[in-house]
Scaffold this motif. Structure first.
Motif, PDB file in Angstrom:
ATOM      1  N   ARG A   1      27.541   6.632  -7.877  1.00  0.00           N
ATOM      2  CA  ARG A   1      27.848   8.352  -8.604  1.00  0.00           C
ATOM      3  C   ARG A   1      28.971   8.905  -8.444  1.00  0.00           C
ATOM      4  NH1 ARG A   1      24.342  12.642  -6.636  1.00  0.00           N
ATOM      5  NH2 ARG A   1      21.883  12.257  -7.168  1.00  0.00           N
TER       6      ARG A   1
ATOM      7  N   ASP B   1      22.685  15.999  -9.359  1.00  0.00           N
ATOM      8  CA  ASP B   1      22.205  14.865 -10.112  1.00  0.00           C
ATOM      9  C   ASP B   1      23.453  15.084 -10.820  1.00  0.00           C
ATOM     10  OD1 ASP B   1      21.937  15.068 -13.033  1.00  0.00           O
ATOM     11  OD2 ASP B   1      19.802  16.006 -11.951  1.00  0.00           O
TER      12      ASP B   1
ATOM     13  N   GLU C   1      16.776   7.809  -6.271  1.00  0.00           N
ATOM     14  CA  GLU C   1      15.806   8.859  -7.275  1.00  0.00           C
ATOM     15  C   GLU C   1      15.597  10.133  -6.474  1.00  0.00           C
ATOM     16  OE1 GLU C   1      17.025   8.898 -10.601  1.00  0.00           O
ATOM     17  OE2 GLU C   1      18.122   6.832 -10.601  1.00  0.00           O
TER      18      GLU C   1
END
Lengths: 79, 186
Positions: free
Chosen positions: B87, B171, A55
């Motif tokens: 991902r 992200d 993260e």
């Protein structure tokens, strides 16, 4: 202490892909890594993203332990 | 984590020769990393299902030039494999949220040394109609380039240098939002 993993230009600058680096916060670990690897690594660090356990790290104050992975991610170029 | 070989048996052509690949095939998504050559035909056949009238397949291949000049002989792909597959799966999930009608989605990326003209990435998307298949395939490859921790090292003769002109990793949620905003602004 945390597990530091480094990729691409960061790995080149450090001369290795992973290392155990002392420090109880993200900032302390990165400071120790810069002291260990030098200016070239500091330069790459300045334009890299930092992940803690996958993260994006919001703060250098986040606490880390030997179970945590800190990843140094220079700009990506996949595809 | 499973391997690409764990794709549903009924979905695989009998003659397919699948690379030894890490990743996962869960139902209608086939996500994988492979050190072996990627076969676009395998992805296209797998994505072809009875409910879908369109399959869009994209293959990125290693070329002889880059922003840093000519003379590229191969590209070594370095991957943070611990998170890359996740991902890629997030990208497929984001595509499904945007285009719920999609059939199958394959997102594969090569790892290691890839010679000129071989595939570095394969995307295959099926949908009932062509517009969403085209859009979703473009969405997937665009987000792979923005969100998956992969780095190129270009080989020129004996030299191998990391490329420095990449993109800051983003992200998937933010990249998807930006992609859709750009599309709406066109």
């Amino acid at each position: 202490m945390a597990n530091l993993v480094m990729f691409a230009a960061a790995r080149h600058a450090a001369g290795r892909g992973h290392d155990d680096v002392s420090g109880t916060t993200l900032g302390a670990v990165l400071d120790h890594a810069v002291a260990r690897y030098g200016d070239a690594f500091a330069d790459v660090l300045s334009f890299s993203r930092i992940w803690v356990n996958g993260e994006q790290a919001d703060s250098h104050d986040v606490a880390v332990t030997r179970d945590d992975e800190i990843a140094i991610l220079p700009p990506i170029s996949g595809g | 984590m499973t391997t690409l070989d764990s794709a549903p048996v009924r979905a695989r052509p009998r003659d397919s020769r699948l690379p030894d690949t890490s990743g996962c095939a869960t139902g209608d998504d086939w996500i994988g990393l492979s050190p072996d050559p990627l076969d676009l035909g395998t992805a296209t056949r797998w994505a072809s299902i009875a409910s879908c009238g369109a399959v869009v397949a994209f293959e990125g291949i290693v070329r002889e030039h880059s922003h840093d000049g000519d003379g590229v002989t191969a590209i070594d792909y370095e991957v943070h494999s611990r998170y890359a597959v996740n991902r890629m799966a997030q990208i497929a999930a984001a595509a499904r949220r945007q285009w719920p009608e999609l059939g199958r989605i394959a997102v594969w990326h090569r790892t290691g040394l890839v010679p000129l003209t071989e595939s570095s990435v394969v995307i295959a998307v099926s949908a009932p109609h062509r517009i969403s298949a085209f859009d979703a395939a473009r969405f997937c490859i665009d987000l792979v380039k923005q969100c998956v921790p992969v780095w190129k090292h270009e080989h020129r003769g004996v030299d191998a240098q990391p490329m420095l002109d990449g993109a800051d990793i983003t992200d998937v949620t933010a990249a998807a939002r930006a992609w859709l905003a750009r599309e709406q602004a066109r």
